[in-house]
Design a protein around this motif. Structure first.
Motif, PDB file in Angstrom:
ATOM      1  N   HIS A  11      23.102  25.661 -21.945  1.00  0.00           N
ATOM      2  CA  HIS A  11      24.145  25.236 -22.871  1.00  0.00           C
ATOM      3  C   HIS A  11      25.494  25.767 -22.391  1.00  0.00           C
ATOM      4  N   ALA A  12      26.422  24.854 -22.075  1.00  0.00           N
ATOM      5  CA  ALA A  12      27.747  25.223 -21.600  1.00  0.00           C
ATOM      6  C   ALA A  12      28.781  25.008 -22.694  1.00  0.00           C
ATOM      7  N   ASP A  13      30.037  25.399 -22.402  1.00  0.00           N
ATOM      8  CA  ASP A  13      31.136  25.131 -23.331  1.00  0.00           C
ATOM      9  C   ASP A  13      31.260  23.636 -23.575  1.00  0.00           C
ATOM     10  N   ASP A  14      31.784  23.275 -24.724  1.00  0.00           N
ATOM     11  CA  ASP A  14      32.017  21.865 -25.028  1.00  0.00           C
ATOM     12  C   ASP A  14      33.006  21.268 -24.031  1.00  0.00           C
ATOM     13  N   ASP A  15      32.889  19.969 -23.786  1.00  0.00           N
ATOM     14  CA  ASP A  15      33.828  19.310 -22.877  1.00  0.00           C
ATOM     15  C   ASP A  15      35.167  19.096 -23.579  1.00  0.00           C
ATOM     16  N   GLU A  16      36.092  18.407 -22.900  1.00  0.00           N
ATOM     17  CA  GLU A  16      37.446  18.235 -23.430  1.00  0.00           C
ATOM     18  C   GLU A  16      37.458  17.489 -24.763  1.00  0.00           C
ATOM     19  N   SER A  17      36.458  16.648 -24.973  1.00  0.00           N
ATOM     20  CA  SER A  17      36.398  15.897 -26.225  1.00  0.00           C
ATOM     21  C   SER A  17      35.746  16.691 -27.344  1.00  0.00           C
ATOM     22  N   GLY A  18      35.263  17.898 -27.026  1.00  0.00           N
ATOM     23  CA  GLY A  18      34.628  18.726 -28.037  1.00  0.00           C
ATOM     24  C   GLY A  18      33.140  18.515 -28.176  1.00  0.00           C
ATOM     25  N   ASN A  19      32.557  17.710 -27.279  1.00  0.00           N
ATOM     26  CA  ASN A  19      31.116  17.462 -27.334  1.00  0.00           C
ATOM     27  C   ASN A  19      30.357  18.563 -26.598  1.00  0.00           C
ATOM     28  N   PRO A  20      29.224  19.002 -27.132  1.00  0.00           N
ATOM     29  CA  PRO A  20      28.434  20.026 -26.450  1.00  0.00           C
ATOM     30  C   PRO A  20      27.878  19.512 -25.134  1.00  0.00           C
ATOM     31  N   VAL A  21      27.731  20.413 -24.182  1.00  0.00           N
ATOM     32  CA  VAL A  21      27.250  20.053 -22.850  1.00  0.00           C
ATOM     33  C   VAL A  21      25.992  20.854 -22.547  1.00  0.00           C
ATOM     34  N   VAL A  22      24.939  20.176 -22.103  1.00  0.00           N
ATOM     35  CA  VAL A  22      23.718  20.841 -21.658  1.00  0.00           C
ATOM     36  C   VAL A  22      23.508  20.480 -20.192  1.00  0.00           C
ATOM     37  N   VAL A  23      23.548  21.487 -19.327  1.00  0.00           N
ATOM     38  CA  VAL A  23      23.426  21.294 -17.881  1.00  0.00           C
ATOM     39  C   VAL A  23      21.956  21.414 -17.484  1.00  0.00           C
ATOM     40  N   THR A  24      21.491  20.483 -16.645  1.00  0.00           N
ATOM     41  CA  THR A  24      20.097  20.502 -16.181  1.00  0.00           C
ATOM     42  C   THR A  24      19.974  20.658 -14.673  1.00  0.00           C
ATOM     43  N   ASP A  25      21.095  20.631 -13.959  1.00  0.00           N
ATOM     44  CA  ASP A  25      21.098  20.776 -12.505  1.00  0.00           C
ATOM     45  C   ASP A  25      21.520  22.196 -12.153  1.00  0.00           C
ATOM     46  N   PRO A  26      20.650  22.979 -11.501  1.00  0.00           N
ATOM     47  CA  PRO A  26      21.001  24.372 -11.178  1.00  0.00           C
ATOM     48  C   PRO A  26      22.191  24.498 -10.243  1.00  0.00           C
ATOM     49  N   LYS A  27      22.537  23.425  -9.530  1.00  0.00           N
ATOM     50  CA  LYS A  27      23.666  23.472  -8.599  1.00  0.00           C
ATOM     51  C   LYS A  27      24.962  22.980  -9.233  1.00  0.00           C
TER      52      LYS A  27
END
Length: 645
Positions: free
Chosen positions: A398-414
């Protein structure tokens, strides 16, 4: 002239052929006899078991326990609770896939005047199919059911109870496993030490103070391991787990305990590992100093806090022609290394669970077509195999929200992601290390910065900070505003790149980072640029031209930092600091050491050397509940250099 085989050669060939046929026939007969015997044993055990014990369902069924707590309206009334997976299945049981579990039959709560650790006898079949071949039937038989009172917990979350057994001169004395914690006395009358001794029994999914019925599945040299069968007297600190897989999934160990009890035992664990080291000058009334470990602190966010999970799955299994089936996607079981299927993880954030469900659905669809299986080699294989393919480990962060305020979930380790901590933004690869509880991290950062910036005994504030095992610069950058210079060192060169980027992104210019092992900060000390001692700017050109104003700087090596003005922050991996690093740390002799650790046992080991060899005293010990519902605890110890009066 044509050569013909001799008669002797023909006879030898015929003899070998006959022997092969005879051997094959013998193997077939042996197989038939084994299957017949096994079927007979199972039939006989079923008939005996119905008469000897109460048969109950598999581990997923609800278990009843007798309530005899003071708050109960009746000591004999039954209270139903669901202890999912409490009947832990051993390695051998998993292979034999048992369909029933044996439970002790308890008529009433034990009398308070009798010893609570007496054995409850049940019928045991030594030739039962599930009995491991190498099982040592001493002091208990396989699957023998006994009743014990839980008096402490190990750092692995297992409960410890004790049973009075007949002493044996050839046996070694009781020795609690290394990972065990406190050893309070057993309830009941005193036991004659000459005739008997107390044998340790360890069982998971219990709470201290409970009276439980357990079933032995392994006897070690100095203790036994058992499955929880029934809670006879529940603790007031027992609660209903939020996860239906609690006790089966190996991710959480304390969901059945109240938050108060969890943190109490985490504090006690830190106290005990320190006491076990017998550090000179501490832990004894003779020295005038005892351990003063502060209560474990955390936040009210005890579910939905984890910002990273890594579920696993095995390669889909072929079930037909070009048909595949993906089985479990989840985490290891608490009983062995097999996977348990986890549809949702309650301790992960809501955003991670939403993404996880999407990926699960997609993986099952891909599995049906064989897309998840690697290309198969051109060789014949049996049906049901996986074609040489292996499974995979998934990543959800779980990362910081993007510029639009939507939550971001990263699945790529790179892929790079960003996390904000106390107003500072930290950018790092999703596969790299960064703390996974964004609710408790600020508490840890505050504690480290406060400890590092406290005035020394001489009354002056430290000017230099060395951050060993610095990662992407969390502690160094957070404390930078309070120091003239901060130097971080980390063996992961990618993390060092991230630390420099984070310093630039947050407009921090007095932090320097080195990609090397922690020992290198002393053996090959880096040089950093600092303002000149007089601190006066040097101007060129017209005095009114402020653009030409420059600051005179000087280069100084880390090992030239004034020791009485230097603080070293240490945050090593779970294995702790290396001996080489500690020896160099002793020689460097900074004024203060701030040691954060995810492994209290190795931290306590290192603390012994820091105090006895390095010449430091312990100022404070503060545990953090970074991972609620689990056995894990983070610990911060602050050391101050001793000075002769």
């Amino acid at each position: 002239m044509t050569n013909h085989p001799s008669r002797a050669s023909k006879r030898r060939s015929l003899s070998i052929s006959n022997w092969s046929k005879a051997l094959l026939l013998a193997m077939m007969i042996l197989t038939i006899m084994t299957r017949t015997t096994t079927a007979f044993q199972r039939s006989w055990m079923a008939s005996v078991g119905r008469k000897a014990v109460v048969m109950r369902g598999p581990p997923s069924t609800s278990i009843s326990y007798l309530s005899s707590s003071p708050s109960s309206s009746s000591s004999s009334s039954k209270t139903s609770t669901r202890i999912v997976g409490a009947t832990r299945i051993s390695f051998q049981q998993q292979r034999n896939k048992p369909t029933t579990a044996l439970f002790s039959s308890v008529a009433s709560s034990p009398d308070e005047n009798t010893l609570s650790t007496t054995t409850t006898t049940t019928a045991v079949d030594k030739s039962a199919p599930g009995r491991p071949k190498r099982f040592v039937a001493k002091p208990f038989e396989y699957h023998q059911v006994i009743t014990i009172r839980i008096d402490s917990l190990t750092n692995m979350g297992w409960g410890i109870g004790r049973v009075a057994i007949e002493d044996d001169a050839d046996e070694s004395k009781e020795e609690v496993p290394a990972e065990s914690s406190s050893t309070s006395s057993t309830e009941g009358p005193e036991v004659d030490a000459a005739a008997s001794r107390l044998w340790v029994v360890m069982v998971p999914h219990v709470v201290v103070g409970e009276l439980v019925s357990v079933r032995i599945f392994r006897n070690q040299k100095n203790y036994s391991e058992a499955d929880l069968m029934e809670v006879l007297e529940p603790s007031p600190h027992r609660v209903e787990p939020k996860c239906p897989l609690a006790g089966t999934c190996g991710g959480c160990q304390y969901q059945h305990m109240s938050l108060e009890a969890q943190r109490e035992w985490k504090t006690k664990h830190v106290e005990e590992v320190l006491s076990q080291q017998q550090i000179q000058g501490y832990g004894s009334a003779d020295y005038g100093k005892t351990w003063e470990v502060s209560p474990t602190i955390g936040t009210d966010k005890v579910y939905g806090y984890r910002s990273k999970i890594t579920p696993h799955y095995q390669a889909p299994r072929e079930i037909g022609l070009d048909e595949y089936q993906l089985e479990e996607i989840g985490f290891q079981r608490s009983s062995n290394r097999n996977l348990v299927d986890v549809e949702e993880c309650p301790i992960a954030t809501t955003e991670i669970n939403a993404k996880y469900k999407e990926v699960r659905t997609l993986l099952h669809e891909k599995a049906k077509t064989g897309e998840l299986n690697k290309p198969k080699k051109k060789k014949r294989r049996r049906r049901g195999s996986r074609g040489g393919a292996t499974g995979a480990t998934l990543l959800f962060r779980h990362a910081d929200d993007d510029e639009s305020g939507n939550p971001v979930v990263v699945t790529d380790p790179k892929e790079y992601m960003t996390t904000t901590v106390k107003g500072l933004k930290f950018r790092y690869l999703a596969g790299n290390f960064f703390q996974v509880n964004n609710y408790v991290i600020p508490l840890m950062v505050d504690a480290v910065v406060k400890a590092a910036t406290q005035p020394t005994k001489k009354g002056s504030s430290p000017s230099y900070l060395l951050d060993c095992y610095c990662g992407s610069g969390l502690f160094a950058l957070s404390a930078a505003s309070s120091f003239d210079a901060c130097v971080g060192i980390e063996v992961n060169d990618k993390a060092i790149e991230e630390a420099y980027v984070n310093a630039e992104y947050n407009n921090i210019s007095n932090c320097h980072f080195v990609a090397a092992s922690a020992e290198a900060i002393f053996t090959s000390p880096p040089k950093v640029e600092l303002p000149s001692e007089d601190g006066e700017p040097s101007q060129s050109g017209d005095d009114s031209d402020t653009e030409n104003t420059t600051i005179v700087k000087q280069e100084i090596a880390v090992n030239e930092f004034p020791r009485d003005q230097t603080v070293v922050v240490v945050d090593p991996p779970r294995k702790g600091c290396s001996e080489e690093f500690l020896k160099q740390l002793y020689d460097y002799s900074p004024e203060r050491i701030v040691y954060m650790s995810c492994g209290p046992a190795t931290q306590a080991r290192d603390a012994k050397g820091i105090v006895e060899i390095g010449g430091y005293e312990i100022v404070s010990v503060q545990p953090f509940d970074l991972f609620p519902q689990t056995k894990h605890v983070e610990s911060l110890i602050v050391f101050e250099k001793k000075h002769e009066q």
